[in-house]
Motif scaffolding. Structure first.
Motif, PDB file in Angstrom:
ATOM      1  N   ASP A 118       0.636  -0.920  -0.236  1.00 44.13           N
ATOM      2  CA  ASP A 118      -0.230   0.519  -0.204  1.00 44.13           C
ATOM      3  C   ASP A 118       0.682   1.457   0.352  1.00 44.13           C
ATOM      4  O   ASP A 118       1.486   1.979   0.896  1.00 44.13           O
ATOM      5  CB  ASP A 118      -0.828  -0.229   1.216  1.00 44.13           C
ATOM      6  N   THR A 119       1.078   1.749  -1.298  1.00 42.48           N
ATOM      7  CA  THR A 119       2.294   2.718  -1.424  1.00 42.48           C
ATOM      8  C   THR A 119       1.670   4.136  -1.854  1.00 42.48           C
ATOM      9  O   THR A 119       1.982   4.615  -1.845  1.00 42.48           O
ATOM     10  CB  THR A 119       3.261   2.151  -2.633  1.00 42.48           C
ATOM     11  N   PHE A 120       0.229   4.120  -1.338  1.00 39.51           N
ATOM     12  CA  PHE A 120      -0.631   5.014  -1.739  1.00 39.51           C
ATOM     13  C   PHE A 120      -1.024   6.003  -0.659  1.00 39.51           C
ATOM     14  O   PHE A 120      -1.084   7.492  -0.392  1.00 39.51           O
ATOM     15  CB  PHE A 120      -1.822   4.942  -2.779  1.00 39.51           C
ATOM     16  N   ARG A 121      -2.004   4.701   0.733  1.00 38.01           N
ATOM     17  CA  ARG A 121      -2.057   6.062   2.176  1.00 38.01           C
ATOM     18  C   ARG A 121      -0.803   5.982   2.742  1.00 38.01           C
ATOM     19  O   ARG A 121      -0.378   5.307   3.033  1.00 38.01           O
ATOM     20  CB  ARG A 121      -3.425   5.013   2.734  1.00 38.01           C
ATOM     21  N   SER A 122      -0.397   7.449   3.141  1.00 33.35           N
ATOM     22  CA  SER A 122       0.295   7.773   4.399  1.00 33.35           C
ATOM     23  C   SER A 122      -0.736   7.250   5.837  1.00 33.35           C
ATOM     24  O   SER A 122      -2.012   6.956   5.552  1.00 33.35           O
ATOM     25  CB  SER A 122       0.100   9.653   4.269  1.00 33.35           C
ATOM     26  N   GLY A 123       0.927   6.442   6.445  1.00 33.40           N
ATOM     27  CA  GLY A 123       0.845   5.786   7.858  1.00 33.40           C
ATOM     28  C   GLY A 123       0.113   4.578   7.285  1.00 33.40           C
ATOM     29  O   GLY A 123       0.242   3.180   7.431  1.00 33.40           O
ATOM     30  N   ALA A 124      -0.069   4.403   5.386  1.00 34.45           N
ATOM     31  CA  ALA A 124       0.129   2.060   5.740  1.00 34.45           C
ATOM     32  C   ALA A 124       1.026   1.554   5.844  1.00 34.45           C
ATOM     33  O   ALA A 124       1.452   0.359   6.245  1.00 34.45           O
ATOM     34  CB  ALA A 124      -0.372   2.189   4.526  1.00 34.45           C
ATOM     35  N   VAL A 125       1.646   1.943   5.494  1.00 29.81           N
ATOM     36  CA  VAL A 125       3.258   1.336   6.277  1.00 29.81           C
ATOM     37  C   VAL A 125       3.947   0.770   7.042  1.00 29.81           C
ATOM     38  O   VAL A 125       4.449  -0.207   8.028  1.00 29.81           O
ATOM     39  CB  VAL A 125       4.229   1.733   5.032  1.00 29.81           C
ATOM     40  N   GLU A 126       3.254   1.895   7.691  1.00 31.05           N
ATOM     41  CA  GLU A 126       3.887   2.143   9.250  1.00 31.05           C
ATOM     42  C   GLU A 126       3.252   1.903  10.184  1.00 31.05           C
ATOM     43  O   GLU A 126       3.374   0.237  11.862  1.00 31.05           O
ATOM     44  CB  GLU A 126       3.532   3.981   9.606  1.00 31.05           C
ATOM     45  N   GLN A 127       1.898   1.256   9.918  1.00 34.10           N
ATOM     46  CA  GLN A 127       0.879   0.290  10.475  1.00 34.10           C
ATOM     47  C   GLN A 127       1.493  -1.215  10.535  1.00 34.10           C
ATOM     48  O   GLN A 127       1.299  -1.819  11.386  1.00 34.10           O
ATOM     49  CB  GLN A 127      -0.772   0.650   9.795  1.00 34.10           C
ATOM     50  N   LEU A 128       1.336  -1.539   8.923  1.00 32.82           N
ATOM     51  CA  LEU A 128       1.776  -3.082   8.782  1.00 32.82           C
ATOM     52  C   LEU A 128       2.870  -2.953   9.449  1.00 32.82           C
ATOM     53  O   LEU A 128       3.182  -3.979   9.935  1.00 32.82           O
ATOM     54  CB  LEU A 128       2.209  -2.731   7.060  1.00 32.82           C
ATOM     55  N   ARG A 129       4.070  -1.957   9.604  1.00 34.45           N
ATOM     56  CA  ARG A 129       5.092  -2.753  10.715  1.00 34.45           C
ATOM     57  C   ARG A 129       4.794  -3.092  12.067  1.00 34.45           C
ATOM     58  O   ARG A 129       5.557  -3.298  12.731  1.00 34.45           O
ATOM     59  CB  ARG A 129       6.126  -1.065  10.234  1.00 34.45           C
ATOM     60  N   THR A 130       4.116  -2.195  12.587  1.00 32.92           N
ATOM     61  CA  THR A 130       3.702  -3.021  13.716  1.00 32.92           C
ATOM     62  C   THR A 130       3.400  -3.506  14.105  1.00 32.92           C
ATOM     63  O   THR A 130       3.300  -4.109  15.368  1.00 32.92           O
ATOM     64  CB  THR A 130       2.314  -1.269  14.688  1.00 32.92           C
ATOM     65  N   HIS A 131       2.608  -3.904  12.936  1.00 31.31           N
ATOM     66  CA  HIS A 131       1.518  -5.278  13.067  1.00 31.31           C
ATOM     67  C   HIS A 131       2.768  -6.529  13.194  1.00 31.31           C
ATOM     68  O   HIS A 131       3.246  -7.808  13.676  1.00 31.31           O
ATOM     69  CB  HIS A 131       0.529  -6.336  12.493  1.00 31.31           C
ATOM     70  N   ALA A 132       3.845  -6.131  12.602  1.00 30.91           N
ATOM     71  CA  ALA A 132       4.978  -7.506  11.906  1.00 30.91           C
ATOM     72  C   ALA A 132       5.596  -7.220  13.351  1.00 30.91           C
ATOM     73  O   ALA A 132       6.015  -8.256  13.443  1.00 30.91           O
ATOM     74  CB  ALA A 132       6.209  -7.089  10.845  1.00 30.91           C
ATOM     75  N   ARG A 133       5.926  -5.877  13.848  1.00 29.87           N
ATOM     76  CA  ARG A 133       6.633  -5.616  15.522  1.00 29.87           C
ATOM     77  C   ARG A 133       5.875  -6.466  16.362  1.00 29.87           C
ATOM     78  O   ARG A 133       6.821  -7.171  17.342  1.00 29.87           O
ATOM     79  CB  ARG A 133       7.323  -4.375  15.714  1.00 29.87           C
ATOM     80  N   ARG A 134       5.010  -6.374  16.542  1.00 26.79           N
ATOM     81  CA  ARG A 134       3.835  -7.496  17.581  1.00 26.79           C
ATOM     82  C   ARG A 134       4.317  -8.898  17.467  1.00 26.79           C
ATOM     83  O   ARG A 134       4.880  -9.489  18.214  1.00 26.79           O
ATOM     84  CB  ARG A 134       2.591  -6.920  17.973  1.00 26.79           C
TER      85      ARG A 134
END
Length: 433
Positions: free
Chosen positions: A264-280
């Protein structure tokens, strides 16, 4: 002559006068006492000024808080984090995907009574003796007018459960066609026969046409030394990223190594949201930031997964409305270029027939914009917010009926464990209740 004393009448002491005078004075004293007491109590109910509770000043220092609430600490390139994050992921418990749901069966007579009650105005035309004789002795052949009252009641019931009107109409027509001309068994009511035929039709629709066993397919792909690729698609705000993480958690419980791809390279914050799930969840994530071609990002993610030996790649895509042709063209390119093993449409159960329209147009756009002779359409459905719809489960039936794709996952909460299989018997029971 001696004047009579106060309180003495005709030589007798007037005791009532004394008592009255005494009582008034006592009453005044008591009243004053009560007021004083009330005043004391009211004052006593207020906090002592000396012990007045004051808000504690915040201490701004470098001391860490007692309990860690932020789980988005930096992690290394492999997606590993600190011990607190690992504990959070481990303590989620067993995914509801692996818990068998037990459905209690109600008596058939109760449902039949409801159908009879709904169809009573039309049934009266037959007459009590005629309908009773028909149910006991049986009838040579069922005619369309015999079926109409029960079918109308079932159609209305399906529509109240969010089944699209045209689908409810087609279901009733198919049931009527299957029953018309058949003999009604002895001691059987028309409503019972119609309901049984409708139940069979609903089970047939909701049962997958082809077997999709993700765990089996993952191991088959692993034997061929390639990752199993799942692409999550859908409109904006339906919960793709969150439910992608739930699927990842379920796969982890089955000892399957997972990698996320932030496409999801369009919505701002989408990469950070997925990164949070990956970390958890303590799993790696492949990301290239924003304003990149998602098809290329997905391709590179699959190549990375092949190198590091990941079993599954879960590809997150941007939310897009079904009428947005540029974004739909980009999605078609992603699917054509990477040929994923599974394309999952994520839709909200809460929006009812809007989700049906979204799914239909997604399939239509993917077909229209495909540059490959072999069409790749939606393979499966993930319904989110299923715990918020009560008995309005008709959207699931409508989506499966129109697309032929099975409902593979049902999101029913906010935690990673809140992912279930669609229980066909439960859905059918709810639709016919």
């Amino acid at each position: 002559m001696e004047e009579p004393r106060a309180g003495v009448v005709n030589g007798k002491e007037n005791t009532s006068s004394n008592i009255s005078a005494f009582d008034v004075s006592k009453l005044q004293k008591r009243t004053k006492g009560v007021k004083k007491t009330d005043t004391v109590v009211n004052k006593g109910s207020k906090p002592d000024p000396k012990k007045k509770a004051t808000k504690k000043n915040r201490v701004w220092d470098d001391a860490p808080p007692e309990e860690k609430l932020d789980f988005t600490d930096p992690v290394d390139g492999n997606g590993s984090g600190n011990d607190n994050i690992e504990v959070v992921a481990a303590n989620q418990g067993e995914s509801m995907m692996d818990i068998e749901e037990i459905i209690s069966s109600d008596s058939e007579g109760e449902v039949d009574d409801n159908v009879q009650k709904d169809s009573k105005p039309e049934a009266k035309k037959k007459g009590w003796f005629s309908s009773m004789f028909q149910s006991i002795a049986g009838k040579a052949n069922l005619e369309k007018e015999d079926l109409e009252p029960a079918l109308k009641a079932l159609k209305d019931g399906l529509m109240t459960k969010n089944v699209a009107e045209e689908i409810a109409e087609k279901l009733c027509e198919s049931v009527a066609a299957s029953l018309e001309g058949k003999k009604l068994a002895s001691f059987t009511r028309v409503s019972s026969t119609v309901r049984a035929a409708m139940e069979d039709a609903l089970v047939h629709i909701l049962t997958p046409r082809r077997s999709i066993d993700i765990l089996r397919d993952v191991h088959a792909a692993k034997e061929q030394r390639k990752p199993y690729v799942v692409v999550f698609v859908g409109v904006n705000g339906v919960g793709k990223s969150t439910n992608l993480a739930k699927v990842a958690y379920w796969l982890l419980q089955h000892n399957v190594s997972v990698m996320m791809a932030a496409c999801d390279t369009f919505r701002s914050g989408a990469v950070e949201q997925l990164r949070t799930h990956a970390r958890r969840l303590q799993i790696p994530i492949f990301e290239k930031g924003y304003e990149k071609d998602p098809a290329i990002v997905a391709k590179e993610a699959i190549q990375e997964a092949t190198r590091n030996g990941s079993d599954v790649v879960l590809v997150d895509t941007a939310g897009r409305m079904q009428d947005n042709e540029p974004l739909m063209r980009a999605l078609s390119k992603l699917i054509y270029l990477n040929n994923p093993d599974l394309v999952l449409f994520v839709g909200e159960a809460l929006v009812g027939n809007d989700a049906v329209d979204q799914l239909s147009k997604f399939n239509q756009k993917l077909a229209d914009l495909s540059t490959s002779p072999t069409l790749r359409l939606i393979d499966g459905i993930l319904l989110t917010k299923f715990d918020t719809i009560d008995d309005k489960v008709g959207a699931a039936l409508s989506m499966v009926y129109l697309s032929g794709a099975p409902v593979m996952f049902v999101g029913c909460g906010q935690s990673y464990t809140d992912l279930k299989k669609l229980n066909v018997k439960s859905i059918v029971k709810t639709l016919l209740k």
